[in-house]
Design a protein around this motif. Structure first.
Motif, PDB file in Angstrom:
ATOM      1  N   ASN A 620      28.223  58.559   5.285  1.00 20.10           N
ATOM      2  CA  ASN A 620      28.282  57.730   4.075  1.00 20.10           C
ATOM      3  C   ASN A 620      28.148  56.251   4.409  1.00 20.10           C
ATOM      4  OD1 ASN A 620      28.682  59.503   1.764  1.00 20.10           O
ATOM      5  ND2 ASN A 620      30.542  60.132   2.839  1.00 20.10           N
ATOM      6  N   MET A 638      40.688  66.541  -1.996  1.00 21.42           N
ATOM      7  CA  MET A 638      39.912  67.196  -0.928  1.00 21.42           C
ATOM      8  C   MET A 638      38.462  66.745  -0.911  1.00 21.42           C
ATOM      9  SD  MET A 638      41.594  69.145   1.045  1.00 21.42           S
ATOM     10  CE  MET A 638      40.344  70.186   1.777  1.00 21.42           C
ATOM     11  N   GLY A 639      38.142  65.743  -1.737  1.00 26.10           N
ATOM     12  CA  GLY A 639      36.741  65.320  -1.843  1.00 26.10           C
ATOM     13  C   GLY A 639      36.281  64.506  -0.647  1.00 26.10           C
ATOM     14  N   GLY A 640      37.237  63.908   0.081  1.00 33.34           N
ATOM     15  CA  GLY A 640      36.859  63.127   1.269  1.00 33.34           C
ATOM     16  C   GLY A 640      37.169  61.642   1.143  1.00 33.34           C
ATOM     17  N   THR A 643      39.202  60.395   4.222  1.00 33.68           N
ATOM     18  CA  THR A 643      38.337  60.421   5.408  1.00 33.68           C
ATOM     19  C   THR A 643      37.385  59.235   5.369  1.00 33.68           C
ATOM     20  OG1 THR A 643      38.459  62.813   5.289  1.00 33.68           O
ATOM     21  CG2 THR A 643      36.749  61.910   6.700  1.00 33.68           C
ATOM     22  N   GLU A 715      45.739  55.910  -3.230  1.00 36.09           N
ATOM     23  CA  GLU A 715      46.602  56.523  -4.239  1.00 36.09           C
ATOM     24  C   GLU A 715      47.957  55.849  -4.358  1.00 36.09           C
ATOM     25  OE1 GLU A 715      46.802  60.716  -4.295  1.00 36.09           O
ATOM     26  OE2 GLU A 715      44.986  60.870  -3.063  1.00 36.09           O
TER      27      GLU A 715
HETATM   28  N1  LIG Z   1      32.066  63.228   4.931  1.00 38.32           N
HETATM   29  C1  LIG Z   1      32.591  64.432   5.198  1.00 38.32           C
HETATM   30  N2  LIG Z   1      31.834  65.400   5.747  1.00 38.32           N
HETATM   31  C2  LIG Z   1      32.353  66.608   6.023  1.00 38.32           C
HETATM   32  N3  LIG Z   1      33.620  66.963   5.776  1.00 38.32           N
HETATM   33  C3  LIG Z   1      34.430  66.043   5.212  1.00 38.32           C
HETATM   34  C4  LIG Z   1      33.951  64.739   4.895  1.00 38.32           C
HETATM   35  N4  LIG Z   1      34.961  64.038   4.351  1.00 38.32           N
HETATM   36  C5  LIG Z   1      36.007  64.865   4.317  1.00 38.32           C
HETATM   37  N5  LIG Z   1      35.707  66.058   4.827  1.00 38.32           N
HETATM   38  C6  LIG Z   1      36.599  67.230   4.928  1.00 38.32           C
HETATM   39  O1  LIG Z   1      37.346  67.319   3.741  1.00 38.32           O
HETATM   40  C7  LIG Z   1      38.728  67.355   4.000  1.00 38.32           C
HETATM   41  C8  LIG Z   1      39.476  66.587   2.908  1.00 38.32           C
HETATM   42  O2  LIG Z   1      39.147  65.249   2.980  1.00 38.32           O
HETATM   43  P1  LIG Z   1      40.145  64.089   2.520  1.00 38.32           P
HETATM   44  O3  LIG Z   1      41.528  64.371   2.974  1.00 38.32           O
HETATM   45  O4  LIG Z   1      39.523  62.824   2.953  1.00 38.32           O
HETATM   46  O5  LIG Z   1      40.089  64.242   0.960  1.00 38.32           O
HETATM   47  P2  LIG Z   1      40.820  63.365  -0.158  1.00 38.32           P
HETATM   48  O6  LIG Z   1      39.797  63.095  -1.192  1.00 38.32           O
HETATM   49  O7  LIG Z   1      41.463  62.183   0.431  1.00 38.32           O
HETATM   50  O8  LIG Z   1      41.887  64.390  -0.695  1.00 38.32           O
HETATM   51  P3  LIG Z   1      43.268  64.064  -1.495  1.00 38.32           P
HETATM   52  O9  LIG Z   1      42.907  63.282  -2.711  1.00 38.32           O
HETATM   53  O10 LIG Z   1      43.764  65.420  -1.816  1.00 38.32           O
HETATM   54  O11 LIG Z   1      44.109  63.324  -0.526  1.00 38.32           O
HETATM   55  C9  LIG Z   1      38.869  66.749   5.370  1.00 38.32           C
HETATM   56  O12 LIG Z   1      39.936  67.323   6.049  1.00 38.32           O
HETATM   57  C10 LIG Z   1      37.557  67.031   6.056  1.00 38.32           C
HETATM   58  O13 LIG Z   1      37.650  68.219   6.785  1.00 38.32           O
END
Ligand SMILES: Nc1ncnc2c1ncn2[C@@H]1O[C@H](COP(=O)(O)OP(=O)(O)OP(=O)(O)O)[C@@H](O)[C@H]1O
Length: 874
Positions: A620, A638-640, A643, A715
Motif C-alpha cells: 500500500n 481485520m481489514g488491515g 498493519t 481507534e
Molecule cells: N496488506 C496486507 N496484506 C496481507 N495481509 C494483511 C495486510 N494487512 C493486514 N493483513 C492481515 O490481516 C490481519 C488483520 O490486520 P489488522 O490487525 O491490521 O486489521 P485491523 O483493521 O487493524 O483490525 P481491527 O480493527 O480489528 O483492529 C493481520 O494480522 C494480517 O495477517
C-alpha cells in the motif's frame, strides 16, 4: 516447623566461634545481598540467606553447629557449580556478594582461621561472565540522579564492553522512554529520593545507594580519580551537576562490585538524544521492535532482521533498531554500505566463489571479543578464551582481503582498515599461548613452549622424570641384585621402591621402609626423596611462573585494548550491514530517499514482519506531507488498518537506522519523533482502566508531538460511551491538524470522523477495502481513497464463530437503530435547514436598511419586524 526468628542473624558476636564471627563481619559488609561464604570446596549461606537460597535454588536447608545453643541454619553450593547457581539467583533479581579464602598459606593463618574477603559483588547490572549474560542483548547499569532543584541526570554503563555514557537532555518526563531505549538490568538511585519504582513502567532491579554518592563534589572527585585527570572538560562534561552526579555514583557502584579499578573504562561519552528519532516506551512496545506485544522474542523487527553471525553483531543490530538517528550523513553511509554489499554479493558475475558464504563462515568463527575485553581488563579471562582470541586473530587477514574487493563504500573501507589490526598482536599470542590450553591456569600448560626460558627449564625437569626414574631403577637393581625392583609414585607416599617379600633379604640398610602390603614392601632412599622434592617444587614453580607470564600476556592485551575494541566494533558493524544487505536482497527492499522536508512518501509499502509471515502481502501507498498531514483510516475489523499504520512507522524507523525498506520506492523526510496510540491495554496493577490508559497516552502525544513527528492513533475513544468517545476522538484529531500539525495516521470506527477532511484540507480519507458477499467477507487489505461505506463488524463476528442466533439478533437490532438514526437525521437536517433559511432572511433584512435615510418611526417598525423573525427561529 521452625519460625522465621530462627533465621535471624545474631546481633552480637558473643558466644560465636571465630569462623562465625568472621561470617557476621562479612555479612554486615554485604548488607541485603546474599553472602556466599567460601568454606573449602563449598560456598555456604547462613541464617536468612540460607533460608532464601534454599527456597530459590531448591537446596536442602540444614544446620551447621550452634550459636549460643541455637542451631545455625545453613545451605551450601559446590564451588565447582557456582556459575550455574549464580545465574538462577540473578534470574530471581538477587544480588550476591562472594567471599573467598584469601590466604590459604598455612604460615599466614591466624587463630586457625583462613582470612576471607568479599572479592566480588554480582548484581544484575554488573555481570561480566559470558555464561551469565544474554548473548544477543546488553545488560546495562543505569544511574538516575534527581537533584533537589528538580533536574534529572542519567548515566549508563555497559560493564561487559566498557561503554560508559551520559544521556544529554534528560528530563523527568523522558526517563521512561530512556529506560526502554537502554533496557538496563539494574537502576541505581539515591536512597533519599522519593523515586517510586512503580512510576517507571520498566522492570529491572532498582537499587538504592547512599545519597552522597550522587553529590556533585563526591562524584566529580571519584570520576577524576578514576580517569586520572584534573578536569572533566576533555570529555565536554564541565558544569553539568546532575549528569556528573549520576556518572560518579555509577562508576563508584560498578568499581565496588568488582573490588577492582575498572581500568578498561577509559572514556565517558555524551549521548545526544536530540539527534535520535524519539520513541517513547509505548511506541517501542507497539512497534514490536524487541518483543511482541505478548512479550515473546519473535516475530519482531529484530528477530526477522537478525541474520548476524556474531553475538556482537546481533547486539549492535538491536542497538541500531532502538536508536534511529536524525543524522542524514550516518544514514547515507550505512545505506551506501548495504548497496555496495548487495552489488558485490549478488550482482557481481565475474566472481565464481560465493563470497557471502565465505565471509559469513569467517565471521561465525569470531568469538565475543567485545565482552572478552572487560574480562581481560578485570583479569577474569580464562586461558581457553585467550586461545579463541588467538585463533580469531588469524582469520582477520583473510577477511580483510575479501572485504577489500568491496568498492564504493566509505564505511566498508573504514571498517576494513580497523579489522586489519597490528599483526604483532597475533604473533605475540601465537608465541605466548599454547595451542590447546587447559580450562584453568592451575593445571599448567597454558603458556607455549619457547616463550620463556625459565619456564621451559622448570618444565624440562619434570619432562626428564621418566628418564631419571628409569636410570635409578636400573642402578638400584644392579646394586641390590633385586631384579624385579620397581620405582612407582603414589599421591600419599610420593616416589617409592617396591620389593616383593621373597627378595626382602637383599634390601640394603640404607633403604627406609614406608609401607608393608600383602606381598610387597615399599621403601625410599635419599636420592629418590631429593628427586621428588625437585620435581614437585619445579612443578609448583612452573605453575607460579605460568601465572606470572599469563598476567604479562593480559597486561600486553590491556595495552592493545583500544585497537582490539575498535576491531571488535568494526566486525560487529560489518556483520550487521551484511545481515541487512542479505535480508534486503532476499525480500526486495530498496534504499529510501532521505529528504530534509517533513514528508513520508511510500510507494507500495509492506509491513517488514507481516510480509515474511504472510503468503501474499498486499502493498500500500502512503503520502503524508505539509499539505496532507492527516490520513483518516476507516474499514472493517481485520481489514488491515493497524498493519498499515505500523508499516508506515516501521518503514520510517528502518529508513532512520540507515536500512533499506520494504517498499517499491520511498522518500522519508525529516522526522523527529514517532508516537503510537494503538490497541487497548489496561494497567490494573497501576490502578488505571483501559480508558484512562488510552487518555494518558493520548495526552502525552498531544503535549509532545511536533510538526515534524509521525503520530499513529488507532481507534481512540473506544472505552467510553459512543458519543463521548466519538467527540473526544474528533476533537483530538482537530487538535492534531490545527495545533500539533504532526503527520498523523488516524484509524477509527466512528464514521462521523470521515467528515474531518471536509472541514480541513490537510486531511484525507482512506479505507481498507473488503468484499461482502452476503454470507462472507473477503479482506482485500488494499488502501483506497475515500471513507469506508460500511463497518462489517457483524460479518467479522460471524467469521469468528459467534453463534448464528446471536448474529441474526444483532442484525435485527442494527436495522432498528439505523431506522431510528435515519429518522433523527432527517428531522435534524430539516430543522437545521429551516433555521439556516430564517437566519439568511434576517441577515438580508438588516443589510437592506439604509441607516442614513431611515426615520425614527420606520426604524422602530423595522426593529419589530426583525424581532418577529428572530422569534420564529427554532
Ligand atoms: N496488506 C496486507 N496484506 C496481507 N495481509 C494483511 C495486510 N494487512 C493486514 N493483513 C492481515 O490481516 C490481519 C488483520 O490486520 P489488522 O490487525 O491490521 O486489521 P485491523 O483493521 O487493524 O483490525 P481491527 O480493527 O480489528 O483492529 C493481520 O494480522 C494480517 O495477517
Amino acid at each position: 516447623m521452625e519460625t522465621s526468628s530462627h533465621y535471624k542473624i545474631p546481633v552480637s558476636k558473643e558466644g560465636l566461634t571465630p569462623l562465625m564471627q568472621q561470617y557476621i563481619s562479612l555479612k554486615k559488609e554485604a548488607g541485603s545481598m546474599l553472602l556466599l561464604f567460601r568454606l573449602g570446596d563449598f560456598y555456604e549461606l547462613f541464617y536468612d540467606d540460607a533460608e532464601k537460597a534454599s527456597r530459590l535454588l531448591n537446596l536442602t536447608l540444614t544446620k551447621r553447629g550452634f550459636a549460643n545453643g541455637i542451631p545455625i541454619p545453613m545451605a551450601g553450593i559446590p564451588a565447582s557449580s557456582l556459575e550455574q547457581y549464580l545465574s538462577r539467583l540473578l534470574e530471581h533479581g538477587e544480588s550476591i556478594a562472594i567471599s573467598e579464602q584469601i590466604n590459604e598459606n598455612f604460615s599466614n593463618i591466624k587463630n586457625n582461621l583462613v582470612e576471607r574477603k568479599i572479592v566480588r559483588v554480582i548484581t544484575p547490572g554488573t555481570i561480566i561472565e559470558d555464561s551469565l549474560l544474554p548473548l544477543k542483548s546488553d545488560r546495562a547499569l543505569v544511574a538516575i540522579n534527581t537533584t533537589k532543584d528538580g533536574k534529572t541526570g542519567i548515566a549508563y554503563l555497559n560493564l561487559a564492553n566498557g561503554d560508559f555514557k551520559i544521556v544529554a537532555h534528560s528530563t523527568e518526563e523522558n526517563i521512561n522512554s530512556e529506560l526502554h531505549r537502554l533496557s538496563p538490568a539494574e537502576i541505581i538511585f539515591s536512597e533519599t529520593t522519593d523515586i517510586n519504582t512503580r512510576q517507571y513502567d520498566f522492570t529491572a532491579k532498582y537499587t538504592p545507594v547512599p545519597e552522597w554518592h550522587f553529590e556533585y563534589e563526591n562524584a566529580i572527585s571519584y570520576l577524576l580519580e578514576h580517569f586520572r585527570i584534573d578536569s572533566l572538560s576533555s570529555f565536554g562534561l564541565d558544569g553539568n551537576h546532575q549528569n556528573i552526579g549520576a556518572a560518579g555514583a555509577l562508576i563508584r557502584y560498578a568499581s565496588r562490585s568488582q573490588s577492582k579499578e575498572l581500568s578498561h573504562i577509559q572514556n565517558i561519552y555524551i549521548e545526544r538524544t536530540d539527534q535520535l528519532v524519539f520513541l517513547d516506551s509505548i511506541t517501542r512496545k507497539n512497534l514490536e521492535i524487541n518483543k511482541t506485544i505478548n512479550g515473546d522474542d519473535s516475530p519482531t523487527l529484530f528477530s526477522i532482521l537478525d541474520r548476524c553471525c556474531t553475538q556482537m553483531g546481533s547486539r549492535l543490530l538491536r542497538k541500531w533498531l532502538n536508536n534511529p538517528t536524525q543524522i542524514t550523513s550516518t544514514i547515507l553511509l550505512r545505506q551506501n554500505a548495504i548497496s555496495s554489499l548487495i552489488n558485490y554479493f549478488f550482482y557481481k558475475t565475474d566472481i565464481k566463489i560465493n563470497n557471502l558464504d565465505l565471509i559469513k563462515s569467517k565471521l561465525k568463527q569470531i568469538p565475543d571479543i567485545e565482552r572478552m575485553l572487560s574480562r581481560i581488563a578485570l583479569k577474569y579471562i580464562r586461558p581457553r578464551e585467550i586461545a579463541n582470541l588467538k585463533s580469531s586473530m588469524k582469520l582477520l587477514p583473510d577477511l580483510y582481503s575479501y572485504i577489500k574487493l568491496i568498492k564504493e563504500s566509505e564505511l566498508i573501507e573504514n571498517i576494513n582498515e580497523s579489522i586489519l589490526i597490528d599483526p604483532g598482536i597475533s604473533e605475540f599470542l601465537n608465541m605466548s599461548i599454547s595451542e590447546d590450553p587447559p580450562v584453568s591456569l592451575k593445571d599448567g600448560g597454558v603458556i607455549a613452549y619457547g616463550f620463556d626460558k625459565e619456564l621451559d627449564e622448570l618444565r624440562s625437569i619434570s619432562d626428564n622424570n621418566s628418564n631419571f626414574i628409569k636410570k635409578l631403577e636400573e642402578a638400584e637393581k644392579a646394586k641390590t641384585g633385586v631384579n624385579n625392583l620397581r620405582i612407582s609414585f603414589s599421591k600419599i607416599f610420593g616416589f617409592y621402591i617396591e620389593i616383593t617379600k621373597s627378595q626382602l633379604n637383599k634390601v640394603p640398610s640404607t633403604y627406609r621402609r614406608l609401607q608393608t602390603l600383602k606381598s610387597t614392601e615399599r621403601f625410599t632412599i635419599p636420592e629418590l626423596k631429593q628427586w621428588e622434592e625437585r620435581i614437585l617444587s619445579s612443578k609448583e614453580k612452573a605453575i607460579s611462573r605460568e601465572k606470572f607470564l599469563y598476567d604479562t600476556v593480559l597486561q600486553y592485551l590491556m595495552n592493545k585494548i583500544k585497537e582490539i575494541s575498535l576491531c571488535a566494533k568494526s566486525l560487529s558493524e560489518l556483520d550487521v550491514l551484511i545481515s541487512l544487505a542479505e535480508h534486503s536482497y532476499i525480500n526486495s527492499w530498496v534504499p529510501p530517499i532521505i529528504s530534509d522536508k517533513t514528508e513520508i512518501i511510500i510507494d507500495n509499502g509492506r509491513h517488514p514482519v507481516v510480509e515474511v509471515n504472510t503468503k501474499i502481502f498486499t502493498p500500500n501507498d502512503c503520502i503524508l506531507n505539509d499539505e496532507k498531514r492527516m490520513i483518516v483510516i476507516t474499514g472493517p475489523n481485520m481489514g488491515g488498518k493497524s498493519t498499515y499504520m505500523r508499516q508506515v512507522a516501521l518503514i520510517t524507523l528502518l529508513a532512520k537506522i540507515g536500512s533499506f525498506v520494504p517498499t517499491k520506492k520511498a522518500t522519508i523526510g525529516n522526522i523527529d519523533r514517532i508516537f503510537t496510540r494503538i490497541g487497548a491495554s489496561d494497567d490494573i496493577s497501576g490502578g488505571k482502566s483501559t480508558f484512562m490508559v488510552e487518555m494518558i497516552e493520548t495526552a502525552a502525544i498531544l503535549s509532545a508531538s511536533t510538526n515534524r513527528s509521525l503520530v499513529l492513533i488507532d481507534e481512540i475513544g473506544r472505552g467510553t460511551s459512543t458519543n463521548d468517545g466519538m467527540c473526544l476522538a474528533w476533537s483530538i484529531a482537530e487538535r492534531m491538524i490545527n495545533f500539533n500539525r504532526s503527520l498523523t495516521l488516524f484509524a477509527t470506527h466512528y464514521f462521523e470522523l470521515t467528515q474531518i477532511p471536509c472541514e480541513s484540507q490537510n486531511a484525507i480519507n482512506v479505507h481498507l477495502s473488503a468484499i461482502d458477499s452476503g454470507d462472507d467477507i473477503v479482506f482485500l487489505h488494499e488502501v483506497k481513497l475515500g471513507p469506508a461505506n460500511q463497518s462489517y463488524g457483524i460479518q467479522v463476528a460471524r467469521k469468528a464463530g459467534i453463534p448464528i442466533k446471536v448474529i441474526e439478533n444483532a442484525r435485527e437490532k442494527l436495522n432498528n437503530i439505523d431506522t431510528i438514526n435515519t429518522k433523527t437525521c432527517i428531522s435534524e437536517n430539516r430543522s437545521q435547514y429551516k433555521n439556516k433559511a430564517a437566519e439568511e432572511n434576517i441577515y438580508r433584512e438588516i443589510k437592506s436598511i439604509n441607516v442614513d435615510a431611515i426615520t425614527p418611526i420606520e426604524a422602530i417598525n423595522k426593529l419589530y419586524e426583525i424581532r418577529d423573525l428572530v422569534n420564529k427561529l427554532e
